[in-house]
Design a protein around this motif. Structure first.
Motif, PDB file in Angstrom:
ATOM      1  N   UNK A 109       0.829  -1.207   0.000  1.00  0.00           N
ATOM      2  CA  UNK A 109       0.000   0.000   0.000  1.00  0.00           C
ATOM      3  C   UNK A 109       0.866   1.261   0.000  1.00  0.00           C
ATOM      4  N   UNK A 110       2.076   1.106   0.493  1.00  0.00           N
ATOM      5  CA  UNK A 110       2.991   2.250   0.467  1.00  0.00           C
ATOM      6  C   UNK A 110       3.615   2.440  -0.908  1.00  0.00           C
ATOM      7  N   UNK A 111       3.267   1.549  -1.833  1.00  0.00           N
ATOM      8  CA  UNK A 111       3.711   1.753  -3.211  1.00  0.00           C
ATOM      9  C   UNK A 111       4.867   0.887  -3.654  1.00  0.00           C
ATOM     10  N   UNK A 112       5.338   0.002  -2.795  1.00  0.00           N
ATOM     11  CA  UNK A 112       6.412  -0.894  -3.215  1.00  0.00           C
ATOM     12  C   UNK A 112       5.846  -1.974  -4.127  1.00  0.00           C
ATOM     13  N   UNK A 113       6.663  -2.436  -5.052  1.00  0.00           N
ATOM     14  CA  UNK A 113       6.289  -3.579  -5.868  1.00  0.00           C
ATOM     15  C   UNK A 113       6.802  -4.824  -5.138  1.00  0.00           C
ATOM     16  N   UNK A 114       5.896  -5.411  -4.369  1.00  0.00           N
ATOM     17  CA  UNK A 114       6.301  -6.455  -3.430  1.00  0.00           C
ATOM     18  C   UNK A 114       6.283  -7.832  -4.079  1.00  0.00           C
ATOM     19  N   UNK A 115       7.403  -8.523  -3.969  1.00  0.00           N
ATOM     20  CA  UNK A 115       7.480  -9.921  -4.396  1.00  0.00           C
ATOM     21  C   UNK A 115       7.415 -10.790  -3.148  1.00  0.00           C
ATOM     22  N   UNK A 116       6.381 -11.605  -3.050  1.00  0.00           N
ATOM     23  CA  UNK A 116       6.133 -12.345  -1.811  1.00  0.00           C
ATOM     24  C   UNK A 116       5.738 -13.780  -2.141  1.00  0.00           C
ATOM     25  N   UNK A 117       6.742 -14.630  -2.393  1.00  0.00           N
ATOM     26  CA  UNK A 117       6.454 -16.003  -2.793  1.00  0.00           C
ATOM     27  C   UNK A 117       6.416 -16.971  -1.611  1.00  0.00           C
ATOM     28  N   UNK A 118       5.966 -18.165  -1.895  1.00  0.00           N
ATOM     29  CA  UNK A 118       5.935 -19.207  -0.862  1.00  0.00           C
ATOM     30  C   UNK A 118       6.211 -20.548  -1.509  1.00  0.00           C
ATOM     31  N   UNK A 119       6.858 -21.425  -0.739  1.00  0.00           N
ATOM     32  CA  UNK A 119       7.168 -22.747  -1.274  1.00  0.00           C
ATOM     33  C   UNK A 119       7.374 -23.751  -0.155  1.00  0.00           C
ATOM     34  N   UNK A 120       7.963 -24.889  -0.500  1.00  0.00           N
ATOM     35  CA  UNK A 120       8.066 -25.967   0.476  1.00  0.00           C
ATOM     36  C   UNK A 120       9.437 -26.624   0.496  1.00  0.00           C
ATOM     37  N   UNK A 121       9.943 -26.775   1.676  1.00  0.00           N
ATOM     38  CA  UNK A 121      11.218 -27.434   1.921  1.00  0.00           C
ATOM     39  C   UNK A 121      10.881 -28.915   2.052  1.00  0.00           C
ATOM     40  N   UNK A 122      10.736 -29.581   0.903  1.00  0.00           N
ATOM     41  CA  UNK A 122       9.945 -30.802   0.888  1.00  0.00           C
ATOM     42  C   UNK A 122      10.716 -32.111   1.019  1.00  0.00           C
TER      43      UNK A 122
END
Length: 826
Positions: free
Chosen positions: A66-79
């Motif tokens: 919301x502050x205007x950053x282009x946020x990269x926010x991924x998720x994955x698995x240590x499988x």
RNA sequence: GCGGGCGUGGCGGAAUGGCAGACGCGGCAGACUCAAAAUCUGUUGACCAUAAAUCGUGCGGGUUCAAGUCCCGCCGCCCGCACCA
């Protein structure tokens, strides 16, 4: 519609359908890579620790969006990893099947949390698409000389017939069968992290990491400045020669070269290869017995500081290079093979351990340092100050100067030099286990160890494998896997039967997220350049010395391979605390004090749970769970909804035209103060105080609402700001209010984060305390911009002063601007 | 043993060296109610009948006009490392 889990579902669907959180690398705004440590996909649902880590980091990243950053926010698995394999041994369910099923469950749960993860960038380390690059990376390290094989002592459980990872050894015992773990020499693959020891140390000060974590890494690396000095060896009456026919140099590391003239014996670690070389035939039997004795000693025994010293004579002698003295070479397990050269020069007069050993075995004790000339200090004298005695030409030299003098002398003889030693050891990455990345190496009788050619990657992990542990790698029993052709000579060859430590998988995953579907390369350099390093990394403090160190090492190795052009993977790091059970103990099934998020989420919705996690704890501290806290948040969310309904019909929120009276100014002050401090506190992961400020704001709004002449525009205006401030914590509820109750345009998460008006924070008049000798006597209202003279005049004119002074006279008047006035009186 | 961190009401926890205890939970009192729940208002560190005074951030010292905060010495808990030469 009042907030409930149905609201969660409604907006989760809409967010997914509209792709609200899809990452667009070309979008405007400064890039911001926000990453939580990915998780191991266990069979159970998300636990409190996951929620605490993921939901609040999500709140942080929502504000940043919301502050205007282009946020990269991924998720994955240590499988990859042992739990799935152990589960398979117990139940017969294949690790691959259980893991993918668990991932599915966890994905669903993570979606229900309502986080901003962009699932297009998901990764799972157990997929060939991922571990192919794990293998590729291994080969690059091998080509750079950073991956090598050597024989080393490893943790061995004789009951399970298997090597154990360090983390599987709990207090010296096997985590599965509880029997004692011993050391065993095996040929294993290592990564040469020690090459980077100094750089890993040097880069620490500039990292925005918790100081404690940096300290743990500093200690783990364990830099020690000292000297390497050498002895020649006499075995069976002859000078022992090395493979070149030169006299063998028995090298030792010491931080106390000043005590060199006091060496009365030398100790070699029993596990050290040198030990066998030094042992005479005469002494072989007793040395072998001793080796057996120490190999059986458990870590528990060996770690005990009260344990009596043990050891035997090897039959050989070391010859002191400066005085020609012949001193016996012993072996004892108080010397560690892996530290320094695995050999110690013993100076019993000035080292407690050596003193204890020498006393027990009747070895000579020669004083060579005295606190001052002629002093007969009690031995062992271990203080690092004094002068040399009984040291021939070095007598009378101050101890520190003596280190230089002695090392310089040794250097001229080629028998010593200053050096730095590190405690850090190379990273043993071989595992005799099934559920991991196969090591992409081929063993050919003719050509030796040959890497699998890149075009043949990945080396697939076969599905049908007997993985009951019996001392051999499960893959070793799988002929279809093991038998292959040598890439060099085309002859019959065998694959490496081991798999990699799963810490390898997690040591570079942050680089794979931005380009997770790349089949041609580990990643596209340009993509990485745009997004990395990670700007904010969040995870538990338990990874301080392992994962975080490995990841830093791999980053530096990648840089030296030309893959990337920066030094550190994680610029800023935050550790969440640990949520304890209601009884204040660590949650565990056996204690029966676990708290299951699902029940709360189903009952109250994700937002209530998230907001409680934000409010109820100091984020980096954690603490005991308390059900009552949930009630507090329920109450708060009801008040927020009530306020939203109250202002729903007010269409005008333009406050520029209203007259700002005292009450309006007061509310406006609270509003701007809330925006300022909530923003600041969220930014520094201090979520509890930011929620507290929002509670204060709603208190102030409610109070203002009750005024007869309350301005509706201001109420609506303040309410909208409150909803925006709350949105990172309660995304579903605030989206509902924003779109449905307020009738604003979808989505609240495309709105700008509220900014505050500094001028609203400037008060005309403030109240300050007047102290006499540090004690508050009374309070006065003063103009906010008053200087010391004005305040002093006003306070001195105050009628209450005389009583407060009680006959004392004013010595000094101190005014701390905007805070208080203190009168020093006598 | 060494290193680091922490110790604040009944509880969770706030306090750039500047009015200790923000915010909340719990408690108490009141309003609404036939009643209860919910909600709202007030109150709530200890001592004290009340006010005043006094005492209060693990304990003991110190620096400072002023210390939860800085310094020294203890005690307790937690974490890391642990015969590291």
């Amino acid at each position: 519609m009042p907030y409930s889990v149905d609201i969660d579902r409604k907006w989760q669907k809409k967010w997914a359908d509209t792709g609200l959180y899809k990452f667009d690398p070309n979008k405007e705004g400064e890039k911001l890579y926000c990453l939580e440590m990915f998780s191991y996909p266990s069979g159970a649902n998300l636990h409190l620790g996951h929620w605490y880590n993921y939901s609040l980091t999500d709140s942080w990243s929502r504000m940043k969006r919301m502050q205007g950053y282009n946020v990269f926010h991924p998720m994955g698995f240590d499988a990859f990893g042992l739990p799935a394999e152990n589960y398979a041994i117990k139940t017969g369910i294949h690790p691959q099947d259980s893991t993918f099923k668990n991932i599915e469950t966890m994905e669903k749960q993570l979606r229900e949390m309502g986080a901003t993860f962009d699932w297009d960038y998901e990764l799972a380390t157990c997929t060939p698409e991922y571990y192919k690059w794990n293998q590729w990376l291994f080969i690059q390290l091998y080509n750079k000389g950073l991956a090598y094989r050597k024989n080393a002592p490893v943790n061995w459980c004789d009951k399970c017939k298997t090597v154990l990872a360090n983390e599987q050894v709990i207090d010296g015992k096997c985590e599965r069968c509880d029997s004692e773990v011993v050391k065993k020499n095996m040929t294993q693959w290592f990564f040469k992290i020690t090459d980077y020891a100094q750089e890993l140390l040097d880069c620490l000060p500039d990292l925005d990491w918790p100081e404690k974590t940096k300290k743990i890494q500093t200690n783990w690396i364990g830099r020690s400045e000292g000297s390497q000095v050498a002895f020649t060896v006499e075995k069976d009456g002859e000078i022992l020669k090395d493979e070149n026919g030169e006299p063998l140099k028995l090298e030792v590391f010491t931080t106390r070269a000043d005590t060199f003239m006091g060496v009365t014996y030398v100790v070699v670690a029993p596990e050290s290869e040198l030990c066998s070389k030094l042992t005479t035939d005469e002494c072989k039997a007793q040395v072998d017995d001793y080796k057996l004795f120490t190999s059986k000693a458990s870590d528990i025994d060996r770690m005990s500081t009260t344990r009596e010293k043990t050891g035997v004579f090897t039959g050989s002698y070391a010859i002191h290079p400066l005085n020609g003295r012949k001193v016996p070479i012993w072996t004892s397990d108080y010397v560690i093979a892996a530290y320094g050269t695995g050999v110690v020069m013993a100076v019993p007069a000035h080292d407690e351990r050596d003193f204890e050993f020498a006393t027990k075995f009747g070895l000579d004790i020669i004083r060579v340092v005295a606190s001052k000339e002629g002093a007969e200090d009690e031995l062992p004298y271990c203080e690092k100050k004094g002068v040399l005695v009984n040291s021939d030409e070095f007598n009378g030299i101050e101890m520190h100067a003596a280190i230089d003098a002695i090392v310089n002398k040794l250097a001229t003889m080629g028998m010593g030099h200053k050096t730095v030693n590190y405690r850090l050891r190379d990273w043993l990455i071989s595992r005799q286990r099934y559920w991991g990345t196969p090591i992409p190496m081929i063993h050919c009788e003719k050509c030796g160890v040959v890497p699998v050619p890149e075009k043949d990657l990945p080396v697939l992990l076969p599905y049908d494998v007997e993985f009951t542990p019996d001392g051999e790698s499960p893959l070793a029993k799988c002929d279809s896997f093991m038998n292959c052709k040598c890439p060099k000579c085309g002859g019959d060859a065998k694959r490496d039967p081991d798999t990699m430590d799963t810490f390898v998988d997690s040591s570079w995953y942050e680089f794979r997220y931005p380009d997770n579907k790349n089949n041609d390369a580990i990643f596209d350099k340009e993509k990485i350049k745009k997004l990395l390093p990670v700007d904010k990394y969040v995870g538990g403090p338990e990874h301080a010395a392992m994962h975080l160190l490995y990841a830093r090492f791999i980053c530096k190795a990648m840089r030296d391979m030309g893959l990337i052009d920066f030094d550190e993977p994680f610029k800023s790091l935050v550790h969440q605390g640990i949520i304890l059970g209601p009884d204040g103990n660590r949650m565990s099934k056996s204690r029966g004090n676990t708290v299951a998020p699902d029940e709360y989420v189903a009952k109250h919705g994700s937002d209530v749970f998230r907001t409680y996690l934000a409010f109820g704890f100091a984020y980096t501290e954690g603490g005991p769970w308390n059900d009552d806290g949930i009630q507090a948040i329920l109450k708060f969310t009801r008040r927020v909804e009530k306020l939203a309904e109250d202002v729903a019909s007010i269409k005008d929120s333009d406050i520029s035209k209203i007259e700002m009276g005292k009450d309006e100014k007061e509310l406006n002050y609270v509003l701007n103060y809330t925006i300022k401090s909530a923003t600041f506190d969220i930014d520094r992961f201090q979520f509890n105080t930011s929620v507290a400020r929002m509670m204060e704001l709603i208190n102030a709004i409610n109070k203002y609402q009750q005024l007869a002449n309350a301005k509706p525009q201001l109420v609506r205006y303040a309410a909208e700001k409150l909803i925006l401030l709350l949105s990172p914590f309660a995304p579903h509820m605030t989206e509902e209010i924003w779109c449905e109750t307020f009738g604003n345009e979808y989505s609240i998460f495309n709105q700008k984060w509220p900014s505050f008006d500094e001028s609203a924070l400037v008060k005309d008049e403030i109240e300050i305390a007047v102290q006499i000798n540090g004690k508050v006597m009374f309070k006065v209202d003063i103009p906010a911009d008053a200087d010391q003279a004005a305040v002093e005049a006003q306070v001195k004119a105050d009628e209450r002063l005389e009583k407060a002074l009680a006959g004392r006279s004013i010595v000094k008047f101190i005014y701390v601007k905007g805070r208080l006035a203190n009168i020093v009186a006598k």
